[in-house]
Design an enzyme around this catalytic site. Sequence first.
Site, PDB file in Angstrom:
ATOM      1  N   ARG A   1       0.848  -1.189   0.000  1.00  0.00           N
ATOM      2  CA  ARG A   1       0.000   0.000   0.000  1.00  0.00           C
ATOM      3  C   ARG A   1       0.885   1.242   0.000  1.00  0.00           C
ATOM      4  O   ARG A   1       1.769   1.378   0.834  1.00  0.00           O
ATOM      5  CB  ARG A   1      -0.890   0.008   1.249  1.00  0.00           C
ATOM      6  CG  ARG A   1      -1.672   1.284   1.418  1.00  0.00           C
ATOM      7  CD  ARG A   1      -2.634   1.262   2.610  1.00  0.00           C
ATOM      8  NE  ARG A   1      -3.310   2.530   2.725  1.00  0.00           N
ATOM      9  CZ  ARG A   1      -3.211   3.366   3.761  1.00  0.00           C
ATOM     10  NH1 ARG A   1      -2.516   3.036   4.816  1.00  0.00           N
ATOM     11  NH2 ARG A   1      -3.829   4.523   3.751  1.00  0.00           N
TER      12      ARG A   1
ATOM     13  N   TYR B   1      -3.848   1.154  15.779  1.00  0.00           N
ATOM     14  CA  TYR B   1      -2.566   1.157  16.492  1.00  0.00           C
ATOM     15  C   TYR B   1      -2.687   0.818  17.964  1.00  0.00           C
ATOM     16  O   TYR B   1      -1.811   0.196  18.530  1.00  0.00           O
ATOM     17  CB  TYR B   1      -1.876   2.522  16.354  1.00  0.00           C
ATOM     18  CG  TYR B   1      -1.295   2.759  14.982  1.00  0.00           C
ATOM     19  CD1 TYR B   1      -2.065   3.280  13.941  1.00  0.00           C
ATOM     20  CD2 TYR B   1       0.028   2.442  14.710  1.00  0.00           C
ATOM     21  CE1 TYR B   1      -1.527   3.481  12.676  1.00  0.00           C
ATOM     22  CE2 TYR B   1       0.584   2.650  13.451  1.00  0.00           C
ATOM     23  CZ  TYR B   1      -0.197   3.174  12.438  1.00  0.00           C
ATOM     24  OH  TYR B   1       0.345   3.368  11.190  1.00  0.00           O
TER      25      TYR B   1
ATOM     26  N   GLU C   1      -3.124  -0.199   8.032  1.00  0.00           N
ATOM     27  CA  GLU C   1      -1.918   0.170   8.777  1.00  0.00           C
ATOM     28  C   GLU C   1      -2.006  -0.417  10.175  1.00  0.00           C
ATOM     29  O   GLU C   1      -3.087  -0.443  10.784  1.00  0.00           O
ATOM     30  CB  GLU C   1      -1.795   1.699   8.965  1.00  0.00           C
ATOM     31  CG  GLU C   1      -1.275   2.456   7.795  1.00  0.00           C
ATOM     32  CD  GLU C   1      -1.171   3.955   8.080  1.00  0.00           C
ATOM     33  OE1 GLU C   1      -0.911   4.357   9.226  1.00  0.00           O
ATOM     34  OE2 GLU C   1      -1.369   4.726   7.134  1.00  0.00           O
TER      35      GLU C   1
HETATM   36  C1  PNW Z   1      -0.897   7.055  10.876  1.00  0.00           C
HETATM   37  N1  PNW Z   1      -3.696   7.539  16.695  1.00  0.00           N
HETATM   38  O1  PNW Z   1      -1.419   8.088  11.643  1.00  0.00           O
HETATM   39  C2  PNW Z   1      -0.602   7.641   9.530  1.00  0.00           C
HETATM   40  O2  PNW Z   1      -1.489   7.189   8.549  1.00  0.00           O
HETATM   41  C3  PNW Z   1       0.823   7.472   9.077  1.00  0.00           C
HETATM   42  O3  PNW Z   1       1.110   8.374   8.044  1.00  0.00           O
HETATM   43  C4  PNW Z   1       1.744   7.645  10.257  1.00  0.00           C
HETATM   44  O4  PNW Z   1       3.103   7.700   9.904  1.00  0.00           O
HETATM   45  C5  PNW Z   1       1.473   6.487  11.198  1.00  0.00           C
HETATM   46  O5  PNW Z   1       0.122   6.413  11.551  1.00  0.00           O
HETATM   47  C6  PNW Z   1       2.298   6.524  12.475  1.00  0.00           C
HETATM   48  O6  PNW Z   1       1.983   7.654  13.239  1.00  0.00           O
HETATM   49  C7  PNW Z   1      -1.961   7.885  12.910  1.00  0.00           C
HETATM   50  O7  PNW Z   1      -4.381   8.442  17.129  1.00  0.00           O
HETATM   51  C8  PNW Z   1      -2.712   8.899  13.456  1.00  0.00           C
HETATM   52  O8  PNW Z   1      -3.513   6.503  17.363  1.00  0.00           O
HETATM   53  C9  PNW Z   1      -3.292   8.794  14.690  1.00  0.00           C
HETATM   54  C10 PNW Z   1      -3.133   7.648  15.410  1.00  0.00           C
HETATM   55  C11 PNW Z   1      -2.410   6.620  14.893  1.00  0.00           C
HETATM   56  C12 PNW Z   1      -1.806   6.738  13.638  1.00  0.00           C
END
Ligand code: PNW
Length: 491
Positions: free
Chosen positions: A84, A318, A386
Amino acid sequence: VFCDAALRHDRFPDDFLFGTATASYQIEGGWNADDKGENIWDRMTHTRPEVIKDRSNGDDAADTYNNYKRDVEMMRELGLDAYRFSLSWSRILPNGLANKVSEAGVAFYNNYINEMLAYNITPMVTLYHWDLPQKLQDLGGFASPYFPEWFENYAKVVFTQFGDRVKYWITFNEPREICYQGYGYVEKAPILNITDVGTYYCAKNLVLGHARAYHVYNDLFKPTQGGECGITISVNWMGPLTDSEEDLYAAEIKRQADWGIFAEPIFSEQGGFPKEFSEIVAKKSAEQGYPSSRLPAFTEEEREYVRGASDFFGVNHYTANLISANEYKGNWPVPSMYADVDVGTYVPPEWVPAASSWLKLAPNSIFNALTHLHNRYNGPVFYITENGWSQLLEEGYEDDSRIAYYRAALNSVLDCLHAGVDLRGYMAWSLMDNFEWMQGYTERFGLYEVDFTSPQKTRTPRKSAFVYKHIISTRAIDPDYEPDTRTMWID
Ligand code: PNW
């Protein structure tokens, strides 16, 4: 005879798509190569370098613009089924608008895609991962009523150029981060900090833009190209801190605000913004003297147009938070989305921390999030687009905490499959270290380390890369597997 272990879905299906994910601004570099136009990350990092932790930018990043063959070699080393990545709008349309298509930009993505296809790696392409052409920002960006039209025209160009070979399309990456962090706050470009309405105006136009791209694909391209078009939303699990009715309700409101304002219009039976949260914002807006709700409603026609407009639900996942009605409340500006939500967030101290302040290993969080979405939205097709773990550069190649995180996450994926969730793929974030937005290069998410100080931007596999490769090739998680990390080979 039928013990739990025998019933357990302990292998990943052969057609399950294992991949990794990246984004254009975070890896490509070549910020002004050929006729590429300026985007909002170019502008912000060049004019406000102090907002990035190490004052860095994505001018060169991992220089994928020149190293794309090495990227694909890494995909082969890992044995990926899919990859991706995202397209830079201003690399394809230097003017933002669709009057002029960049030959050089299109050629770069053609080369990248063709190199993947030569090795049977399925491209999954995001149209927008945060790098809006600056000119469109000057015209209001996502807050402009023209936004859905600009996005539809860009999408048409992209489907026309690449749709013969790309069968998985994602319109937007993470609407909450685009709208709340970029328009309602100062955590992403264009750091507008318009706390009362920024998030909400952006949300409505983003959802309408998504639906326009989806319908264009569905009507004009899908009949001959035969792919799928969806959207990726960040869904961390937001469960109640206690079983009290107040905490259950608080967690529901938090979910409605964090992802519901994007998911509900598209995936729910009835469409439109989430009911309870809309009522809260309408009531507060009236008390605050606004002539109408700060969260603009959809017209009946818009609601019908958006409802069901997605072939799959992409989830970036995440971590988790525990939500409380009365404790652990933040100090939000009033009015703002989080002041509208008005709940507390708790993270148990025993959850192991990553290098990113917001990221902890939360047990079973993928299972909790996906089974919730599965039940709420009537079992859509899911891809995890992701999921990953950050460390500091100093932590080096022996990234055992990342390995522990991926094993826990993938066990949670197996639990989803066992529970009947229609989950068809998993993309690890990230293939390699990259520009981590406001954190610059200080937080590393890569299976491969990137030496950003070297001219070649040398990529070297961490231990986690070997473990992920083993999981993909065996379709199973062996908790005792210890890789031989001396050489990475291509089968
Ligand atoms: C993602 N949260 O953002 C993004 O899509 C990527 O570009 C970025 O590098 C990656 O995670 C790591 O940060 C996130 O609130 C935004 O937990 C918010 C969260 C997690 C990931």
